[in-house]
Design a protein around this motif. Structure first.
Motif, PDB file in Angstrom:
ATOM      1  N   ARG A  29      45.733  -5.028  61.097  1.00 55.44           N
ATOM      2  CA  ARG A  29      46.152  -3.674  60.731  1.00 55.44           C
ATOM      3  C   ARG A  29      45.731  -2.621  61.748  1.00 55.44           C
ATOM      4  NH1 ARG A  29      44.370  -2.782  54.669  1.00 55.44           N
ATOM      5  NH2 ARG A  29      45.037  -0.694  55.224  1.00 55.44           N
ATOM      6  N   TYR A  30      44.948  -2.993  62.769  1.00 57.06           N
ATOM      7  CA  TYR A  30      44.402  -2.020  63.719  1.00 57.06           C
ATOM      8  C   TYR A  30      44.753  -2.432  65.139  1.00 57.06           C
ATOM      9  CZ  TYR A  30      41.829  -1.132  59.475  1.00 57.06           C
ATOM     10  OH  TYR A  30      41.513  -0.873  58.181  1.00 57.06           O
ATOM     11  N   ALA A  31      45.155  -1.449  65.951  1.00 54.45           N
ATOM     12  CA  ALA A  31      45.604  -1.807  67.291  1.00 54.45           C
ATOM     13  C   ALA A  31      45.476  -0.646  68.271  1.00 54.45           C
ATOM     14  CB  ALA A  31      47.066  -2.261  67.228  1.00 54.45           C
ATOM     15  N   VAL A  32      45.710  -0.960  69.528  1.00 52.76           N
ATOM     16  CA  VAL A  32      45.910   0.007  70.600  1.00 52.76           C
ATOM     17  C   VAL A  32      47.138  -0.481  71.366  1.00 52.76           C
ATOM     18  CG1 VAL A  32      43.469   0.582  70.809  1.00 52.76           C
ATOM     19  CG2 VAL A  32      44.416  -1.182  72.254  1.00 52.76           C
ATOM     20  N   PRO A  33      47.810   0.385  72.105  1.00 50.43           N
ATOM     21  CA  PRO A  33      48.990  -0.046  72.860  1.00 50.43           C
ATOM     22  C   PRO A  33      48.624  -1.042  73.960  1.00 50.43           C
ATOM     23  CG  PRO A  33      48.860   2.344  72.772  1.00 50.43           C
ATOM     24  CD  PRO A  33      47.574   1.812  72.247  1.00 50.43           C
ATOM     25  N   ARG A  67      37.483   2.550  59.829  1.00 49.55           N
ATOM     26  CA  ARG A  67      37.470   1.097  60.044  1.00 49.55           C
ATOM     27  C   ARG A  67      37.897   0.775  61.470  1.00 49.55           C
ATOM     28  NH1 ARG A  67      34.179  -1.451  57.951  1.00 49.55           N
ATOM     29  NH2 ARG A  67      33.379   0.557  58.343  1.00 49.55           N
ATOM     30  N   TRP A  68      38.932   1.474  61.964  1.00 56.29           N
ATOM     31  CA  TRP A  68      39.380   1.243  63.337  1.00 56.29           C
ATOM     32  C   TRP A  68      38.209   1.473  64.287  1.00 56.29           C
ATOM     33  CZ3 TRP A  68      39.281   3.407  68.019  1.00 56.29           C
ATOM     34  CH2 TRP A  68      40.116   2.889  68.995  1.00 56.29           C
ATOM     35  N   HIS A  88      35.810   6.394  72.544  1.00 53.65           N
ATOM     36  CA  HIS A  88      37.196   6.778  72.813  1.00 53.65           C
ATOM     37  C   HIS A  88      37.272   8.052  73.643  1.00 53.65           C
ATOM     38  CE1 HIS A  88      41.089   8.677  71.882  1.00 53.65           C
ATOM     39  NE2 HIS A  88      41.556   7.443  71.896  1.00 53.65           N
ATOM     40  N   GLY A  89      36.421   9.015  73.356  1.00 54.66           N
ATOM     41  CA  GLY A  89      36.379  10.245  74.131  1.00 54.66           C
ATOM     42  C   GLY A  89      37.177  11.386  73.531  1.00 54.66           C
ATOM     43  N   ASP A  90      38.240  11.085  72.797  1.00 55.92           N
ATOM     44  CA  ASP A  90      39.057  12.121  72.151  1.00 55.92           C
ATOM     45  C   ASP A  90      39.559  11.579  70.814  1.00 55.92           C
ATOM     46  OD1 ASP A  90      40.433  14.511  71.794  1.00 55.92           O
ATOM     47  OD2 ASP A  90      42.194  13.833  72.900  1.00 55.92           O
ATOM     48  N   PHE A  91      38.635  11.003  70.061  1.00 54.82           N
ATOM     49  CA  PHE A  91      38.973  10.314  68.822  1.00 54.82           C
ATOM     50  C   PHE A  91      39.236  11.325  67.714  1.00 54.82           C
ATOM     51  CE2 PHE A  91      37.731   7.882  64.975  1.00 54.82           C
ATOM     52  CZ  PHE A  91      38.617   6.834  65.122  1.00 54.82           C
ATOM     53  N   GLY A  92      40.393  11.262  67.129  1.00 50.62           N
ATOM     54  CA  GLY A  92      40.734  12.157  66.033  1.00 50.62           C
ATOM     55  C   GLY A  92      42.117  11.856  65.492  1.00 50.62           C
ATOM     56  N   PRO A  93      42.508  12.535  64.415  1.00 51.97           N
ATOM     57  CA  PRO A  93      43.797  12.247  63.775  1.00 51.97           C
ATOM     58  C   PRO A  93      44.996  12.522  64.673  1.00 51.97           C
ATOM     59  CG  PRO A  93      42.768  14.181  62.780  1.00 51.97           C
ATOM     60  CD  PRO A  93      41.759  13.586  63.717  1.00 51.97           C
ATOM     61  N   GLY A 134      53.216   2.451  58.161  1.00 51.99           N
ATOM     62  CA  GLY A 134      52.927   1.574  57.020  1.00 51.99           C
ATOM     63  C   GLY A 134      51.428   1.369  56.916  1.00 51.99           C
ATOM     64  N   GLN A 135      50.996   0.118  56.881  1.00 49.92           N
ATOM     65  CA  GLN A 135      49.579  -0.212  56.788  1.00 49.92           C
ATOM     66  C   GLN A 135      48.915  -0.344  58.159  1.00 49.92           C
ATOM     67  OE1 GLN A 135      47.747  -0.434  53.878  1.00 49.92           O
ATOM     68  NE2 GLN A 135      49.614   0.476  53.070  1.00 49.92           N
ATOM     69  N   ARG A 136      49.673  -0.178  59.230  1.00 46.39           N
ATOM     70  CA  ARG A 136      49.151  -0.365  60.583  1.00 46.39           C
ATOM     71  C   ARG A 136      48.683   0.971  61.168  1.00 46.39           C
ATOM     72  NH1 ARG A 136      49.203  -4.431  64.214  1.00 46.39           N
ATOM     73  NH2 ARG A 136      49.409  -3.929  66.402  1.00 46.39           N
ATOM     74  N   LEU A 137      47.532   0.942  61.834  1.00 44.45           N
ATOM     75  CA  LEU A 137      46.979   2.130  62.481  1.00 44.45           C
ATOM     76  C   LEU A 137      46.735   1.805  63.954  1.00 44.45           C
ATOM     77  CD1 LEU A 137      45.825   5.040  61.939  1.00 44.45           C
ATOM     78  CD2 LEU A 137      43.606   3.930  61.960  1.00 44.45           C
ATOM     79  N   THR A 138      47.312   2.610  64.824  1.00 40.35           N
ATOM     80  CA  THR A 138      47.159   2.431  66.260  1.00 40.35           C
ATOM     81  C   THR A 138      46.571   3.698  66.856  1.00 40.35           C
ATOM     82  OG1 THR A 138      49.095   0.981  66.306  1.00 40.35           O
ATOM     83  CG2 THR A 138      48.376   1.893  68.405  1.00 40.35           C
ATOM     84  N   VAL A 139      45.535   3.552  67.663  1.00 38.40           N
ATOM     85  CA  VAL A 139      44.922   4.699  68.326  1.00 38.40           C
ATOM     86  C   VAL A 139      45.383   4.710  69.779  1.00 38.40           C
ATOM     87  CG1 VAL A 139      42.728   5.761  69.012  1.00 38.40           C
ATOM     88  CG2 VAL A 139      42.985   4.770  66.733  1.00 38.40           C
ATOM     89  N   VAL A 140      45.731   5.899  70.267  1.00 40.58           N
ATOM     90  CA  VAL A 140      46.247   6.063  71.633  1.00 40.58           C
ATOM     91  C   VAL A 140      45.360   7.036  72.403  1.00 40.58           C
ATOM     92  CG1 VAL A 140      48.626   5.562  70.950  1.00 40.58           C
ATOM     93  CG2 VAL A 140      47.813   7.922  70.908  1.00 40.58           C
TER      94      VAL A 140
END
Length: 172
Positions: A19-23, A73-74, A143-148, A155-161
């Motif tokens: 459910r958690y990813a990065v590009p 969680r991510w 991450h350095g700039d972690f935020g919404p 859906g249920q997947r969350l990806t941070v960019v």
């Protein structure tokens, strides 16, 4: 090159968690200061912050709580225990600089509800805590700039960019 390396490391750390990813980074063109990466569908979590408005339905606030729990969680999986190392309390200097920068922004609003000398009081307190530390400080990927604004939900997947300012730093 740092963003490329951090993306690769983050993908590897989050691989076990569907459910958690990065590009996926595809191509680095240093001479053009360009990183080509996988397209990730989804919407940023930032607009969901409007659920904090007083008259919004409770269901909206619960959805926001779930999204932020998922974001937490991510971050937990990204800063997994295997990648934590230890450093002297001076490692908190970057946290203090970051707090100072953010507090300057708050101070410039000149909001009437802010106590006088708010920034200096907060920084003195943080520096006092730093001086009282005797044990090592945990260091991990940051991450350095972690935020919404840098989290995409589909859906249920969350990806941070946006790993441009990634580095190893204090967990704080």
């Amino acid at each position: 090159h740092t963003e490329w390396e951090m993306l690769r490391a983050a993908r590897q750390a989050l691989q076990p968690y569907a459910r958690y990813a990065v590009p996926e980074p595809y191509l680095l063109l240093s001479e053009l200061d360009t990183l080509v990466m996988e397209f990730v569908p989804g919407n940023t979590l930032e607009p969901s912050l409007s659920a904090l408005q007083y008259f919004r339905p409770r269901a909206d606030r619960r959805r926001l709580e779930r999204q932020f729990w998922q974001l937490d969680r991510w971050l937990h999986y990204y800063q997994n225990e295997e990648s934590v190392s230890w450093c002297a309390p001076e490692a908190l200097e970057s946290v203090i600089r970051h707090c100072d920068h953010r507090l300057k922004i708050v101070e410039r609003t000149e909001h009437p509800g802010l106590p006088r000398q708010f920034r200096s009081h907060v920084l003195q307190r943080i520096e006092g805590w730093q001086r009282s530390l005797v044990s090592p400080i945990p260091i991990s990927p940051c991450h350095g700039d972690f935020g919404p604004w840098n989290a995409l939900a589909a859906g249920q997947r969350l990806t941070v960019v946006d790993f441009c300012s990634s580095r190893n730093d204090s967990l704080a």
